[in-house]
Write an enzyme that holds these catalytic residues in place. Structure first.
Site, PDB file in Angstrom:
ATOM      1  N   ARG A   1      91.153  58.467  52.748  1.00  0.00           N
ATOM      2  CA  ARG A   1      90.984  58.845  51.123  1.00  0.00           C
ATOM      3  C   ARG A   1      90.568  57.078  50.738  1.00  0.00           C
ATOM      4  O   ARG A   1      91.610  56.672  50.714  1.00  0.00           O
ATOM      5  CB  ARG A   1      91.567  59.891  49.958  1.00  0.00           C
ATOM      6  CG  ARG A   1      92.022  61.068  50.800  1.00  0.00           C
ATOM      7  CD  ARG A   1      90.558  61.761  51.354  1.00  0.00           C
ATOM      8  NE  ARG A   1      90.209  62.744  50.918  1.00  0.00           N
ATOM      9  CZ  ARG A   1      89.796  63.681  51.945  1.00  0.00           C
ATOM     10  NH1 ARG A   1      89.901  62.909  53.439  1.00  0.00           N
ATOM     11  NH2 ARG A   1      90.578  64.895  52.414  1.00  0.00           N
TER      12      ARG A   1
ATOM     13  N   GLU B   1      82.692  57.728  46.278  1.00  0.00           N
ATOM     14  CA  GLU B   1      81.503  58.175  47.340  1.00  0.00           C
ATOM     15  C   GLU B   1      81.188  59.663  46.809  1.00  0.00           C
ATOM     16  O   GLU B   1      81.360  60.391  46.401  1.00  0.00           O
ATOM     17  CB  GLU B   1      82.426  59.136  47.830  1.00  0.00           C
ATOM     18  CG  GLU B   1      82.268  58.877  49.933  1.00  0.00           C
ATOM     19  CD  GLU B   1      83.535  59.586  50.368  1.00  0.00           C
ATOM     20  OE1 GLU B   1      84.067  60.947  50.952  1.00  0.00           O
ATOM     21  OE2 GLU B   1      85.029  58.918  50.816  1.00  0.00           O
TER      22      GLU B   1
ATOM     23  N   HIS C   1      82.356  59.251  55.586  1.00  0.00           N
ATOM     24  CA  HIS C   1      82.732  60.253  55.552  1.00  0.00           C
ATOM     25  C   HIS C   1      83.031  60.878  56.746  1.00  0.00           C
ATOM     26  O   HIS C   1      82.781  62.144  56.276  1.00  0.00           O
ATOM     27  CB  HIS C   1      83.189  60.932  54.284  1.00  0.00           C
ATOM     28  CG  HIS C   1      84.473  61.254  54.308  1.00  0.00           C
ATOM     29  ND1 HIS C   1      85.100  62.204  53.274  1.00  0.00           N
ATOM     30  CD2 HIS C   1      84.975  62.047  54.952  1.00  0.00           C
ATOM     31  CE1 HIS C   1      85.834  62.491  53.349  1.00  0.00           C
ATOM     32  NE2 HIS C   1      86.745  62.695  54.188  1.00  0.00           N
TER      33      HIS C   1
END
Length: 307
Positions: free
Chosen positions: A224, A252, A271
């Site tokens: 993460r 993000e 991602h």
């Protein structure tokens, strides 16, 4: 007559992938942007990679299980309505995420971004690169994803260690406790982060941790984004101290004007750790197993939160 087991899924594709199912199971398509189609749904599967509005919708129904499609659950922790049971998608993404972690490490260690840019210019430009063979690789986090990464790295003949919450020997990998993190980082050429998000891991890789790494080290993050202090990372990369290959960032998505896009020595993936063809059949198998658990009167698997 026994009431059917009601399952909601966010897409018609997932509904179709679940077939065939035993008698007594009704599958509804509910993407959770509109009101719940039933007041009670036994198993709710939210959309993948988007929890926008999901928590609010869960207050509209009674349910026995919310089955997430990601391994991480930091975006729902502490937000679930009372009584909600939440399971994550362990068994679905570990292999694909490990695949990307190794790909990012290889791409950065063999300078593939430089070669792709040279190809765009039709220029034949060779160079020496660090490579992976004999590199000192540290895995920060040794859960399902970390172990999957380790299994894929071993054939590359790396010097492999891991750091996790407690020390142990697991899968023939020496796992050292977090208290020894800085000492391990000082002898690390490639750091691969696969930790989940949350308060316990936020900025675990901060300026002090990055400073412990040798000059030229590579930081790969498939966990993460907030595990790494982005400002500190930018500073170290800008000074040419370290390099980075990131599937996750903080913030993000990464804003268009963020320095990480243009800094030399940074490779960005948006991602996509779990975004492969393996996901569809694996999430369908997991949801099908959860259905079978309920039909058999068993507890669901992968339960990580109880609201």
């Amino acid at each position: 007559m026994t009431s059917p087991l009601i399952v909601s899924v966010p897409t018609a594709q997932l509904r179709d992938d679940l077939q065939p199912l035993p008698e007594g199971v009704e599958v509804l398509v509910w993407d959770m942007t509109d009101a719940a189609p039933r007041p009670h749904i036994d198993i709710v599967v939210p959309p993948y990679m988007s929890m926008d509005g999901v928590i609010a919708r869960l207050t509209e129904v009674t349910t026995r299980l919310v089955q997430g499609q990601s391994i991480g659950y930091d975006n729902v922790e502490g937000r679930l309505p009372e009584g909600i049971v939440f399971a994550n998608a362990t068994s679905v993404h570990e292999t694909a995420t490990a695949e990307l972690a190794v790909a990012l490490a290889l791409a950065a260690q063999r300078a593939l971004p430089d070669f792709v840019r040279a190809q765009d210019r039709a220029e034949w430009e060779g160079k020496w690169t660090p490579g992976l063979a004999d590199a000192r690789v540290t895995l920060l986090g040794f859960g399902g994803v970390g172990r999957a990464i380790a299994a894929r790295l071993k054939p590359f003949e790396v010097d492999l260690r891991a750091v996790a919450s407690h020390g142990r020997l697991q899968d023939d990998v020496e796992v050292l406790p977090l208290g020894e993190l800085y000492d391990v980082l000082a002898a690390t050429d490639v750091l691969i982060v696969s930790l989940p998000g949350g308060d316990k891991t936020q900025h675990l890789v901060d300026d002090a941790a990055l400073s412990a790494l040798p000059d030229g080290a590579l930081v790969v993050n498939v966990g993460r984004g907030p595990v790494i202090d982005t400002d500190a990372l930018v500073d170290h990369v800008r000074r040419g101290r370290i390099r980075a290959a990131l599937d996750v960032t903080d913030p993000e998505p990464l804003p268009a004007d963020h320095p990480l896009w243009t800094l030399e020595g940074v490779l960005i993936a948006p991602h996509v750790g779990g975004a492969t063809g393996a996901m569809r059949p694996r999430i369908a198998r997991l949801v099908r197993r959860q259905i079978e658990h309920f039909l058999a009167g068993e507890e669901p698997e992968n339960v990580v939160l109880r609201g």
